[in-house]
Design a protein around this motif. Structure first.
Motif, short mmCIF file in Angstrom:
data_model
loop_
_atom_site.label_atom_id
_atom_site.label_comp_id
_atom_site.label_asym_id
_atom_site.label_seq_id
_atom_site.Cartn_x
_atom_site.Cartn_y
_atom_site.Cartn_z
N VAL A 79 0.85 -1.19 0.00
CA VAL A 79 0.00 0.00 0.00
C VAL A 79 0.89 1.23 0.00
CG1 VAL A 79 -1.85 -1.15 1.25
CG2 VAL A 79 -0.11 0.11 2.52
N ARG A 80 0.31 2.34 -0.32
CA ARG A 80 1.01 3.61 -0.21
C ARG A 80 0.08 4.59 0.49
NH1 ARG A 80 1.23 5.49 -6.56
NH2 ARG A 80 -1.00 5.29 -7.03
N ALA A 81 0.66 5.49 1.25
CA ALA A 81 -0.14 6.43 2.03
C ALA A 81 0.42 7.83 1.89
CB ALA A 81 -0.15 6.02 3.51
N GLY A 82 -0.47 8.80 1.86
CA GLY A 82 -0.07 10.20 1.80
C GLY A 82 -0.82 11.00 2.85
N SER A 119 -4.27 13.80 -1.28
CA SER A 119 -4.41 12.84 -2.37
C SER A 119 -3.20 12.89 -3.29
CB SER A 119 -5.69 13.13 -3.15
OG SER A 119 -5.83 12.23 -4.23
N ARG A 120 -2.71 14.08 -3.58
CA ARG A 120 -1.56 14.22 -4.47
C ARG A 120 -0.28 13.73 -3.80
NH1 ARG A 120 -4.03 13.73 -8.96
NH2 ARG A 120 -5.50 15.43 -9.43
N VAL A 121 -0.17 13.92 -2.49
CA VAL A 121 0.99 13.38 -1.77
C VAL A 121 0.98 11.87 -1.86
CG1 VAL A 121 2.08 13.15 0.51
CG2 VAL A 121 1.17 15.36 -0.21
N MET A 122 -0.21 11.26 -1.71
CA MET A 122 -0.32 9.81 -1.83
C MET A 122 0.12 9.34 -3.21
SD MET A 122 -3.68 7.39 -1.99
CE MET A 122 -3.89 8.03 -3.65
N GLU A 132 5.24 2.90 1.04
CA GLU A 132 5.81 4.16 1.52
C GLU A 132 4.73 5.04 2.15
OE1 GLU A 132 9.31 6.93 -0.11
OE2 GLU A 132 7.51 7.02 -1.35
N VAL A 133 5.06 5.63 3.29
CA VAL A 133 4.20 6.62 3.95
C VAL A 133 4.83 7.98 3.72
CG1 VAL A 133 3.24 7.42 6.13
CG2 VAL A 133 3.43 4.96 5.69
N LEU A 134 4.19 8.78 2.89
CA LEU A 134 4.74 10.07 2.49
C LEU A 134 3.92 11.19 3.11
CD1 LEU A 134 7.12 10.57 0.54
CD2 LEU A 134 5.46 11.02 -1.27
N VAL A 135 4.59 12.23 3.61
CA VAL A 135 3.88 13.35 4.25
C VAL A 135 4.35 14.66 3.64
CG1 VAL A 135 3.77 12.02 6.39
CG2 VAL A 135 5.51 13.78 6.14
N SER A 136 3.50 15.65 3.72
CA SER A 136 3.87 16.98 3.27
C SER A 136 4.81 17.64 4.27
CB SER A 136 2.61 17.84 3.10
OG SER A 136 2.01 18.08 4.37
N PHE A 150 11.80 11.08 9.54
CA PHE A 150 11.46 11.17 8.13
C PHE A 150 12.73 11.36 7.30
CE2 PHE A 150 7.85 12.73 10.54
CZ PHE A 150 6.78 12.11 9.94
N GLU A 151 12.66 10.92 6.05
CA GLU A 151 13.72 11.14 5.08
C GLU A 151 13.22 12.11 4.01
OE1 GLU A 151 14.80 7.37 3.48
OE2 GLU A 151 15.99 6.77 5.25
N ASP A 152 14.12 13.03 3.62
CA ASP A 152 13.76 14.04 2.62
C ASP A 152 13.61 13.38 1.24
OD1 ASP A 152 13.42 16.26 1.09
OD2 ASP A 152 15.24 17.29 1.75
N ARG A 153 12.45 13.57 0.62
CA ARG A 153 12.21 13.06 -0.73
C ARG A 153 12.25 14.17 -1.78
NH1 ARG A 153 13.50 8.88 1.05
NH2 ARG A 153 12.28 6.93 1.13
N GLY A 154 12.74 15.33 -1.40
CA GLY A 154 12.93 16.41 -2.35
C GLY A 154 11.66 17.16 -2.69
N LEU A 155 11.81 18.08 -3.67
CA LEU A 155 10.70 18.93 -4.09
C LEU A 155 9.87 18.24 -5.17
CD1 LEU A 155 12.58 22.36 -4.27
CD2 LEU A 155 10.98 21.60 -2.51
N HIS A 156 8.55 18.42 -5.10
CA HIS A 156 7.64 17.80 -6.05
C HIS A 156 6.63 18.84 -6.52
CE1 HIS A 156 8.55 13.41 -5.28
NE2 HIS A 156 9.16 14.00 -4.26
N GLN A 157 6.22 18.71 -7.77
CA GLN A 157 5.13 19.50 -8.30
C GLN A 157 3.86 18.65 -8.18
OE1 GLN A 157 5.11 22.82 -9.79
NE2 GLN A 157 2.96 22.39 -9.28
N LEU A 158 2.94 19.07 -7.34
CA LEU A 158 1.70 18.32 -7.13
C LEU A 158 0.64 18.83 -8.09
CD1 LEU A 158 1.63 18.26 -3.21
CD2 LEU A 158 2.69 16.62 -4.78
N LYS A 159 0.02 17.93 -8.81
CA LYS A 159 -0.96 18.30 -9.82
C LYS A 159 -2.10 19.10 -9.21
CE LYS A 159 -3.88 16.34 -13.48
NZ LYS A 159 -4.32 15.09 -14.14
#
Length: 471
Positions: free
Chosen positions: A51-54, A76-79, A86-90, A104-113
Motif C-alpha cells: 500500500v502507499r499512504a499520503g 491525495s496528491r501526496v499519496m 511508503e508513507v509520504l507526508v507533506s 522522516f527522510e527528505d524526498r525532495g521537491l515535487h510538483q503536485l498536480k
C-alpha cells in the motif's frame, strides 16, 4: 488526513470517504494519522499486499458526512507521489509533528498536480514499531480496531505527555446538573488541546467512561495515556464545589489536587473561571512531572524531547552558569530535531541570560536573537515557544512590535498559560503598560502559585528601571 489502501483506521481516525481501492480518514492529531498509516502498511505487508499512504494537515470543508477542500486534494496528491509500502507526508505535516519521535527522510521537491508551487515531501522512516505497539495481532483485514473501554484493550503510549480528562462525577443528586459537570470537562479538554506538547484524548473517548467506576491505572492502559484528570461536582443551594485531581496512570500516584468553591450567580462565568484555573495549573504540573520522568531515563536512551526536558530546570534558574549547562543539552536536541521550536526558544532564553548577566557580549546577543526568531518562525502552534521567544526579542532587541505579535499568537493558542502571562507581564511593564502588566502577573500567579518560574510575574514593573538602563 490519510488516503491509502482499503483497511480499518486506528488511533481514533474517522473514515469519511472511499474511492476505488483506497479511502480517506481524518484525525484530531497528525501523529495519529502517521502512526495509523505505518500500522496499516506493516499489517497488510504480512498478507503480501503493498500500500502507499499520503498525509497532509490543514483545514477541510464539510460536505455532509464527507470532507473536501484544498487540504484533501493535497493529501491525495501526496499519496500519488508515494511509492509501494511508503508513507509520504507533506512538509507542513512534518513540521507539526516535530518532537513526536517520528523520523522522516527528505524526498525532495515535487510538483503536485493542481497545487501551486513546489512541495517538499518526506517519507516516514518505518521500522514496524508503531504497528507492533498498536497491534501485535493484526487481523486479516489489516488492522485491529481497538476494543471498547472496559473490554481489556491496551493502547500504546504516544511520544509526548498524554492525558485523558474523564467525566466529572455529579454528586449533587440531581441528574439535571450533569450538563454543568460535562460542560466543565469539555472546556478543559478544549483548553488542554491548545497546548501543542500535550496529547489529549478526544471527548468522545473520554465520555465513554461516563457513569462507570474506572481505576485510573486501568483507564490509562485502555486509552494509552500517561495521565488522568478526574473530578467531582457538588452543589448546595447557590454554591458549587469542584474537586479535581491529576493522577499518573502508570503508578496511580496523585500529582496534583485542588478544590474550587464558587457562588453560582452566573453559571457560565463560574464554568469559564474553573476551566481557566484547571488548564492553567495542569500545564506547569505536567511539565514538572515530565522533567522528573526524563531524569529517570538512561543517558543513552534520550531523544530530543528528553534532552529538552532535562535542560528546562537549568534554564529556569535564569543564571548564566546554569544556562551554559542547559545549552549543551539543547544543542544536542536541535541536532536531532533542527526545527524543534521549543528547544530554539529555550536556547534563545539561555543566551539572553548569558547576555544580560554575562557581560553584554555582542555574539551572545546575536545568538539570542537568531534562536528567538527561529522559534517564532517554527513555533506557529506552540504557545510556550512563542511566548518565550517574544520575551527574548523584547529584552535583547527591544522589538516590542514583534514581541507583541508573538504574545498575541501565544494567547490565541493557550489563553491560560501561566508561563506566557508571566513573560508578557514583564514586557508590558517595560513597554509602559503597567495596568496590563499587573493584571497579567496576578493571573499568572493565581493560575500557577507553585510554579518554579513564579519570579517572572512577581518581578513585573520593579525590574523595568534597572533593565532599561542596562539595555
Amino acid at each position: 488526513m490519510l488516503p491509502c489502501a482499503r483497511s480499518s483506521a486506528v488511533f481514533g481516525g474517522r473514515e469519511v470517504d472511499t474511492a476505488g481501492d483506497g479511502f480517506f480518514a481524518t484525525f484530531d492529531h497528525p501523529t495519529q494519522g502517521v502512526r495509523t498509516a505505518d500500522a496499516i502498511a506493516s499489517a497488510v505487508a504480512e498478507l503480501g499486499v503493498s500500500v502507499r499512504a499520503g498525509l497532509h494537515t490543514g483545514e477541510v470543508e464539510a460536505a455532509g458526512q464527507n470532507v473536501g477542500g484544498l487540504a484533501v486534494h493535497i493529501a491525495s496528491r501526496v499519496m500519488s507521489a508515494a511509492g509501494p509500502d511508503e508513507v509520504l507526508v507533506s512538509g507542513t505535516l512534518r513540521e507539526v509533528v516535530v518532537g513526536s519521535g517520528l523520523e522522516f527522510e527528505d524526498r525532495g521537491l515535487h510538483q503536485l498536480k493542481g497545487v501551486p508551487g513546489e512541495w517538499r515531501l518526506w517519507a516516514l522512516v518505518r521500522d514496524g514499531a508503531a504497528a507492533h505497539e498498536a497491534d501485535e495481532a493484526a487481523v486479516a483485514s489489516g488492522v485491529r480496531v481497538p476494543e471498547p473501554p472496559g473490554a481489556g484493550a491496551t493502547m500504546s503510549l504516544p511520544d509526548k505527555p498524554s492525558i485523558a480528562v474523564l467525566p466529572f462525577t455529579n454528586l449533587t443528586g440531581d441528574p439535571d446538573q450533569d450538563y454543568f459537570a460535562d460542560g466543565i470537562v469539555e472546556d478543559i479538554i478544549t483548553g488542554l488541546s491548545r497546548i501543542k506538547w500535550i496529547f489529549v484524548i478526544a471527548r468522545n473517548s473520554s465520555f465513554a467512561y461516563k457513569g462507570k467506576a474506572i481505576d485510573a491505572k486501568e483507564g490509562g492502559r485502555q486509552l494509552g495515556i500517561r495521565y488522568v484528570l478526574e473530578g467531582s461536582v457538588r452543589k448546595s443551594a447557590n454554591r458549587v464545589r469542584i474537586g479535581a485531581q491529576l493522577i499518573d496512570a502508570s503508578s496511580g500516584t496523585h500529582i496534583w489536587a485542588d478544590r474550587y468553591d464558587r457562588a453560582l450567580d452566573d453559571i457560565f462565568t463560574v464554568q469559564d473561571e474553573i476551566t481557566s484555573s484547571v488548564v492553567g495549573v495542569i500545564e506547569p504540573t505536567l511539565r514538572q512531572a515530565e522533567i522528573e520522568r526524563a531524569k529517570r531515563k538512561r543517558p543513552d536512551s534520550l531523544d530530543a524531547y528528553d534532552l529538552y526536558l532535562r535542560a528546562l530546570p537549568l534554564a529556569f534558574t535564569a543564571m548564566p552558569e546554569n544556562a551554559d549547562r542547559a545549552l549543551s543539552l539543547l544543542e544536542q536536541a536541535i541536532e536531532l530535531e533542527p526545527d524543534y521550536a521549543a528547544a530554539h526558544a529555550i536556547v534563545a532564553w539561555c543566551h539572553e541570560q548569558r547576555y544580560l548577566r554575562g557581560g553584554l557580549q555582542e555574539e551572545t546577543k546575536r545568538a539570542a536573537i537568531h534562536h528567538a526568531r527561529r522559534a517564532i518562525a517554527e513555533g506557529g502552534d506552540d504557545a510556550a515557544a512563542l511566548a518565550t521567544a517574544a520575551f527574548v526579542v523584547a529584552v535583547v532587541e527591544s522589538d516590542f512590535a514583534t514581541a507583541t505579535d508573538a504574545f498575541e499568537r501565544s494567547f490565541a493558542l493557550s489563553p491560560s498559560s501561566a508561563l506566557a502571562l508571566g513573560f508578557s507581564s514583564i514586557v508590558q511593564a517595560w513597554n509602559g503598560d503597567a495596568a496590563t502588566a499587573v493584571e497579567q502577573a496576578e493571573r499568572s500567579i493565581r493560575l500557577s502559585p507553585l510554579d518554579p518560574l513564579l519570579y517572572l510575574p512577581y518581578g513585573r514593573t520593579r525590574l523595568r528601571p534597572l533593565w532599561r538602563r542596562t539595555l
